[in-house]
Motif scaffolding. Structure first.
Motif, mmCIF file in Angstrom:
data_model
loop_
_atom_site.group_PDB
_atom_site.id
_atom_site.type_symbol
_atom_site.label_atom_id
_atom_site.label_comp_id
_atom_site.label_asym_id
_atom_site.label_seq_id
_atom_site.Cartn_x
_atom_site.Cartn_y
_atom_site.Cartn_z
ATOM 1 N N GLU A 25 -3.909 -5.108 17.926
ATOM 2 C CA GLU A 25 -5.130 -4.474 17.510
ATOM 3 C C GLU A 25 -5.008 -2.930 16.816
ATOM 4 N N ALA A 26 -3.956 -2.148 17.242
ATOM 5 C CA ALA A 26 -3.686 -1.096 16.543
ATOM 6 C C ALA A 26 -3.201 -1.258 15.158
ATOM 7 N N LEU A 27 -2.036 -2.071 15.159
ATOM 8 C CA LEU A 27 -1.578 -2.214 13.872
ATOM 9 C C LEU A 27 -2.523 -3.072 12.786
ATOM 10 N N THR A 28 -3.425 -3.601 13.365
ATOM 11 C CA THR A 28 -4.702 -4.491 12.438
ATOM 12 C C THR A 28 -5.467 -3.288 11.908
ATOM 13 N N GLU A 29 -5.579 -2.445 12.867
ATOM 14 C CA GLU A 29 -6.454 -1.004 12.199
ATOM 15 C C GLU A 29 -5.966 -0.337 11.250
ATOM 16 N N GLU A 30 -4.450 -0.110 11.668
ATOM 17 C CA GLU A 30 -3.485 0.821 10.843
ATOM 18 C C GLU A 30 -3.534 0.128 9.362
ATOM 19 N N ILE A 31 -3.398 -1.189 9.166
ATOM 20 C CA ILE A 31 -3.297 -2.088 8.004
ATOM 21 C C ILE A 31 -4.639 -1.999 7.304
ATOM 22 N N ARG A 32 -5.685 -2.128 7.852
ATOM 23 C CA ARG A 32 -7.222 -1.935 7.169
ATOM 24 C C ARG A 32 -7.173 -0.545 6.671
ATOM 25 N N ARG A 33 -6.942 0.640 7.375
ATOM 26 C CA ARG A 33 -7.044 1.945 6.931
ATOM 27 C C ARG A 33 -6.011 2.407 5.915
ATOM 28 N N GLU A 34 -4.807 1.973 5.971
ATOM 29 C CA GLU A 34 -4.092 2.181 4.768
ATOM 30 C C GLU A 34 -4.063 1.151 3.478
ATOM 31 N N GLY A 35 -4.497 0.032 3.773
ATOM 32 C CA GLY A 35 -4.371 -0.850 2.846
ATOM 33 C C GLY A 35 -3.131 -1.284 2.007
ATOM 34 N N LEU A 36 -3.377 -1.565 0.608
ATOM 35 C CA LEU A 36 -2.188 -1.993 -0.193
ATOM 36 C C LEU A 36 -1.420 -0.364 -0.571
ATOM 37 N N GLY A 37 -2.090 0.491 -0.515
ATOM 38 C CA GLY A 37 -1.347 1.734 -0.932
ATOM 39 C C GLY A 37 -0.344 2.039 -0.176
ATOM 40 N N ALA A 38 -0.040 1.449 0.879
ATOM 41 C CA ALA A 38 1.204 1.884 2.039
ATOM 42 C C ALA A 38 1.674 0.424 2.260
ATOM 43 N N PHE A 39 2.011 -0.095 1.306
ATOM 44 C CA PHE A 39 2.476 -1.585 1.428
ATOM 45 C C PHE A 39 3.589 -1.865 2.201
ATOM 46 N N GLU A 40 4.551 -1.086 2.137
ATOM 47 C CA GLU A 40 6.012 -1.186 3.026
ATOM 48 C C GLU A 40 5.454 -1.070 4.449
ATOM 49 N N LYS A 41 4.769 -0.155 4.666
ATOM 50 C CA LYS A 41 4.457 0.159 6.134
ATOM 51 C C LYS A 41 3.573 -0.763 6.678
ATOM 52 N N ALA A 42 2.720 -1.466 5.739
ATOM 53 C CA ALA A 42 1.652 -2.443 6.150
ATOM 54 C C ALA A 42 2.431 -3.717 6.276
ATOM 55 N N GLU A 43 3.316 -3.923 5.625
ATOM 56 C CA GLU A 43 4.447 -5.208 5.970
ATOM 57 C C GLU A 43 5.313 -5.024 6.977
ATOM 58 N N ALA A 44 5.824 -4.009 7.360
ATOM 59 C CA ALA A 44 6.434 -3.964 8.747
ATOM 60 C C ALA A 44 5.645 -3.994 9.890
ATOM 61 N N ALA A 45 4.254 -3.316 9.875
ATOM 62 C CA ALA A 45 3.308 -3.589 10.853
ATOM 63 C C ALA A 45 2.919 -5.001 11.136
ATOM 64 N N TYR A 46 2.883 -5.809 9.936
ATOM 65 C CA TYR A 46 2.395 -7.279 10.107
ATOM 66 C C TYR A 46 3.581 -7.918 10.590
ATOM 67 N N THR A 47 4.743 -7.419 10.106
ATOM 68 C CA THR A 47 6.254 -8.326 10.797
ATOM 69 C C THR A 47 6.048 -8.190 12.354
ATOM 70 N N GLU A 48 5.664 -6.809 12.935
ATOM 71 C CA GLU A 48 5.561 -6.551 14.132
ATOM 72 C C GLU A 48 4.372 -7.323 14.771
ATOM 73 N N VAL A 49 3.266 -7.317 14.307
ATOM 74 C CA VAL A 49 2.092 -8.245 14.579
ATOM 75 C C VAL A 49 2.566 -9.979 15.019
ATOM 76 N N GLU A 50 3.215 -10.453 13.742
ATOM 77 C CA GLU A 50 3.857 -11.742 13.918
ATOM 78 C C GLU A 50 4.714 -11.895 15.294
ATOM 79 N N HIS A 51 5.741 -11.017 15.466
ATOM 80 C CA HIS A 51 6.639 -10.858 16.338
ATOM 81 C C HIS A 51 5.793 -10.892 17.755
#
Length: 68
Positions: A25-51
């Motif tokens: 939930e926290a990572l999803t909110e972080e991805i929503r908040r930062e959007g594609l402007g912080a793609f690398e961070k969002a990509e790392a967060a998504y990888t963690e969500v998948e795990h």
């Protein structure tokens, strides 16, 4: 779980079910908040969500096998 899942070679601790759901939930909110402007961070967060989802799926499957 406070570590960032950028080093896939490290053996991560297995989070509790509830902490994994909260982290997703926290990572999803972080991805929503930062959007594609912080793609690398969002990509790392998504990888963690998948795990974390894989961990939760394995735990649910194990619970189903035990109750069958």
């Amino acid at each position: 779980m406070t570590t960032t899942r950028t080093d896939m070679t490290a053996a991560p601790e297995t989070p509790s079910f509830l902490s994994a759901v909260r982290r997703i939930e926290a990572l999803t909110e972080e991805i929503r908040r930062e959007g594609l402007g912080a793609f690398e961070k969002a990509e790392a967060a998504y990888t963690e969500v998948e795990h974390l989802r894989a961990v939760l799926t394995a735990r649910i499957a194990d619970l189903r096998r035990r109750s069958a």
